[in-house]
Design a protein around this motif. Structure first.
Motif, PDB file in Angstrom:
ATOM      1  N   THR A 163       0.866  -1.166   0.000  1.00  0.00           N
ATOM      2  CA  THR A 163       0.000   0.000   0.000  1.00  0.00           C
ATOM      3  C   THR A 163       0.906   1.220   0.000  1.00  0.00           C
ATOM      4  O   THR A 163       1.877   1.278   0.752  1.00  0.00           O
ATOM      5  N   LEU A 164       0.591   2.174  -0.872  1.00  0.00           N
ATOM      6  CA  LEU A 164       1.330   3.435  -0.899  1.00  0.00           C
ATOM      7  C   LEU A 164       0.532   4.458  -0.112  1.00  0.00           C
ATOM      8  O   LEU A 164      -0.586   4.793  -0.480  1.00  0.00           O
ATOM      9  N   GLN A 165       1.105   4.947   0.991  1.00  0.00           N
ATOM     10  CA  GLN A 165       0.457   5.981   1.790  1.00  0.00           C
ATOM     11  C   GLN A 165       1.136   7.307   1.486  1.00  0.00           C
ATOM     12  O   GLN A 165       2.324   7.492   1.801  1.00  0.00           O
ATOM     13  N   ARG A 166       0.391   8.213   0.879  1.00  0.00           N
ATOM     14  CA  ARG A 166       0.971   9.487   0.486  1.00  0.00           C
ATOM     15  C   ARG A 166       1.283  10.346   1.706  1.00  0.00           C
ATOM     16  O   ARG A 166       0.455  10.515   2.596  1.00  0.00           O
ATOM     17  N   LEU A 167       2.494  10.889   1.716  1.00  0.00           N
ATOM     18  CA  LEU A 167       2.928  11.780   2.796  1.00  0.00           C
ATOM     19  C   LEU A 167       2.898  13.233   2.332  1.00  0.00           C
ATOM     20  O   LEU A 167       2.447  14.107   3.046  1.00  0.00           O
ATOM     21  N   ALA A 168       3.409  13.454   1.142  1.00  0.00           N
ATOM     22  CA  ALA A 168       3.493  14.784   0.530  1.00  0.00           C
ATOM     23  C   ALA A 168       3.663  14.552  -0.963  1.00  0.00           C
ATOM     24  O   ALA A 168       3.908  13.428  -1.385  1.00  0.00           O
ATOM     25  N   ASP A 209      13.916  10.575 -11.218  1.00  0.00           N
ATOM     26  CA  ASP A 209      13.450   9.213 -10.993  1.00  0.00           C
ATOM     27  C   ASP A 209      12.804   9.040  -9.620  1.00  0.00           C
ATOM     28  O   ASP A 209      12.977   9.864  -8.722  1.00  0.00           O
ATOM     29  N   TRP A 210      12.088   7.944  -9.495  1.00  0.00           N
ATOM     30  CA  TRP A 210      11.493   7.523  -8.230  1.00  0.00           C
ATOM     31  C   TRP A 210      12.405   6.484  -7.594  1.00  0.00           C
ATOM     32  O   TRP A 210      12.952   5.626  -8.284  1.00  0.00           O
ATOM     33  N   MET A 211      12.592   6.552  -6.271  1.00  0.00           N
ATOM     34  CA  MET A 211      13.420   5.584  -5.567  1.00  0.00           C
ATOM     35  C   MET A 211      12.595   4.891  -4.485  1.00  0.00           C
ATOM     36  O   MET A 211      12.022   5.547  -3.620  1.00  0.00           O
ATOM     37  N   ALA A 212      12.552   3.568  -4.582  1.00  0.00           N
ATOM     38  CA  ALA A 212      11.955   2.744  -3.533  1.00  0.00           C
ATOM     39  C   ALA A 212      13.093   2.298  -2.627  1.00  0.00           C
ATOM     40  O   ALA A 212      14.119   1.810  -3.111  1.00  0.00           O
ATOM     41  N   GLU A 213      12.906   2.482  -1.329  1.00  0.00           N
ATOM     42  CA  GLU A 213      13.978   2.199  -0.376  1.00  0.00           C
ATOM     43  C   GLU A 213      13.400   1.546   0.868  1.00  0.00           C
ATOM     44  O   GLU A 213      12.368   1.977   1.387  1.00  0.00           O
ATOM     45  N   THR A 214      14.065   0.504   1.343  1.00  0.00           N
ATOM     46  CA  THR A 214      13.638  -0.155   2.573  1.00  0.00           C
ATOM     47  C   THR A 214      14.151   0.621   3.781  1.00  0.00           C
ATOM     48  O   THR A 214      15.090   1.416   3.675  1.00  0.00           O
ATOM     49  N   LEU A 215      13.531   0.383   4.930  1.00  0.00           N
ATOM     50  CA  LEU A 215      13.981   1.048   6.159  1.00  0.00           C
ATOM     51  C   LEU A 215      15.331   0.520   6.624  1.00  0.00           C
ATOM     52  O   LEU A 215      16.080   1.221   7.285  1.00  0.00           O
ATOM     53  N   HIS A 216      15.637  -0.733   6.263  1.00  0.00           N
ATOM     54  CA  HIS A 216      16.881  -1.364   6.716  1.00  0.00           C
ATOM     55  C   HIS A 216      17.818  -1.573   5.534  1.00  0.00           C
ATOM     56  O   HIS A 216      17.396  -1.962   4.453  1.00  0.00           O
ATOM     57  N   ASP A 217      19.100  -1.309   5.759  1.00  0.00           N
ATOM     58  CA  ASP A 217      20.102  -1.399   4.694  1.00  0.00           C
ATOM     59  C   ASP A 217      20.651  -2.799   4.475  1.00  0.00           C
ATOM     60  O   ASP A 217      21.431  -3.020   3.565  1.00  0.00           O
ATOM     61  N   SER A 218      20.293  -3.738   5.336  1.00  0.00           N
ATOM     62  CA  SER A 218      20.853  -5.083   5.202  1.00  0.00           C
ATOM     63  C   SER A 218      19.737  -6.127   5.152  1.00  0.00           C
ATOM     64  O   SER A 218      18.636  -5.895   5.657  1.00  0.00           O
ATOM     65  N   PRO A 219      20.025  -7.278   4.525  1.00  0.00           N
ATOM     66  CA  PRO A 219      19.024  -8.345   4.415  1.00  0.00           C
ATOM     67  C   PRO A 219      18.593  -8.838   5.789  1.00  0.00           C
ATOM     68  O   PRO A 219      19.317  -8.669   6.755  1.00  0.00           O
ATOM     69  N   PRO A 220      17.449  -9.464   5.862  1.00  0.00           N
ATOM     70  CA  PRO A 220      16.556  -9.811   4.762  1.00  0.00           C
ATOM     71  C   PRO A 220      15.694  -8.622   4.355  1.00  0.00           C
ATOM     72  O   PRO A 220      15.239  -7.851   5.191  1.00  0.00           O
ATOM     73  N   PHE A 244       5.910   8.784  -0.530  1.00  0.00           N
ATOM     74  CA  PHE A 244       4.987   7.777  -0.012  1.00  0.00           C
ATOM     75  C   PHE A 244       5.690   6.882   0.989  1.00  0.00           C
ATOM     76  O   PHE A 244       6.887   6.601   0.853  1.00  0.00           O
ATOM     77  N   ASP A 245       4.950   6.408   1.984  1.00  0.00           N
ATOM     78  CA  ASP A 245       5.399   5.292   2.806  1.00  0.00           C
ATOM     79  C   ASP A 245       5.034   4.019   2.079  1.00  0.00           C
ATOM     80  O   ASP A 245       3.987   3.944   1.419  1.00  0.00           O
ATOM     81  N   LEU A 246       5.880   2.987   2.195  1.00  0.00           N
ATOM     82  CA  LEU A 246       5.567   1.661   1.681  1.00  0.00           C
ATOM     83  C   LEU A 246       5.062   0.827   2.847  1.00  0.00           C
ATOM     84  O   LEU A 246       5.803   0.570   3.803  1.00  0.00           O
ATOM     85  N   VAL A 247       3.795   0.422   2.771  1.00  0.00           N
ATOM     86  CA  VAL A 247       3.173  -0.329   3.854  1.00  0.00           C
ATOM     87  C   VAL A 247       2.939  -1.756   3.388  1.00  0.00           C
ATOM     88  O   VAL A 247       2.364  -1.985   2.324  1.00  0.00           O
ATOM     89  N   LEU A 248       3.392  -2.706   4.196  1.00  0.00           N
ATOM     90  CA  LEU A 248       3.230  -4.123   3.907  1.00  0.00           C
ATOM     91  C   LEU A 248       2.692  -4.806   5.157  1.00  0.00           C
ATOM     92  O   LEU A 248       3.292  -4.683   6.233  1.00  0.00           O
ATOM     93  N   ASP A 249       1.557  -5.464   5.031  1.00  0.00           N
ATOM     94  CA  ASP A 249       0.918  -6.135   6.165  1.00  0.00           C
ATOM     95  C   ASP A 249       0.712  -5.184   7.354  1.00  0.00           C
ATOM     96  O   ASP A 249       0.940  -5.552   8.505  1.00  0.00           O
ATOM     97  N   GLY A 250       0.339  -3.937   7.048  1.00  0.00           N
ATOM     98  CA  GLY A 250       0.041  -2.957   8.083  1.00  0.00           C
ATOM     99  C   GLY A 250       1.245  -2.275   8.706  1.00  0.00           C
ATOM    100  O   GLY A 250       1.098  -1.454   9.604  1.00  0.00           O
ATOM    101  N   LYS A 251       2.461  -2.586   8.233  1.00  0.00           N
ATOM    102  CA  LYS A 251       3.674  -1.994   8.793  1.00  0.00           C
ATOM    103  C   LYS A 251       4.427  -1.214   7.717  1.00  0.00           C
ATOM    104  O   LYS A 251       4.544  -1.655   6.580  1.00  0.00           O
ATOM    105  N   VAL A 252       4.967  -0.060   8.104  1.00  0.00           N
ATOM    106  CA  VAL A 252       5.798   0.719   7.192  1.00  0.00           C
ATOM    107  C   VAL A 252       7.147   0.009   7.070  1.00  0.00           C
ATOM    108  O   VAL A 252       7.824  -0.219   8.075  1.00  0.00           O
ATOM    109  N   VAL A 253       7.500  -0.372   5.838  1.00  0.00           N
ATOM    110  CA  VAL A 253       8.754  -1.091   5.611  1.00  0.00           C
ATOM    111  C   VAL A 253       9.729  -0.300   4.744  1.00  0.00           C
ATOM    112  O   VAL A 253      10.854  -0.745   4.518  1.00  0.00           O
ATOM    113  N   GLY A 254       9.295   0.870   4.244  1.00  0.00           N
ATOM    114  CA  GLY A 254      10.173   1.659   3.405  1.00  0.00           C
ATOM    115  C   GLY A 254       9.487   2.903   2.896  1.00  0.00           C
ATOM    116  O   GLY A 254       8.436   3.312   3.405  1.00  0.00           O
TER     117      GLY A 254
END
Length: 77
Positions: free
Chosen positions: A4-9, A37-48, A13-23
């Protein structure tokens, strides 16, 4: 997995997965106002990373391209 894309401004957008912001999904804007360009980025820099991420950052030329990759619906802008 469907995001789910939750618009901030405009261009952000926040990236929401299963009710949690993950990026985030943000549009690069230069100092002179040029929209890039658009950049999708996770909250964590390392796997998983949450699928379909293979690394912490992915770049897309369009919002629709990013949304398709994330299997997300673009909210009404």
């Amino acid at each position: 997995m469907t995001y789910t894309l939750q618009r901030l401004a405009p261009g952000s957008f926040d990236l929401v997965l299963d009710g949690k912001v993950v990026g985030s999904l943000v549009r690069d804007v230069s100092e002179d106002g040029r929209e890039g360009d658009w950049m999708a980025e996770t909250l964590h820099d390392s796997p998983p990373f949450p699928p379909p991420f293979e690394s912490a950052k992915h770049t897309f030329p369009t919002l629709l391209g990013a949304a398709k990759w994330l299997d997300a619906t673009v909210p009404d802008l």
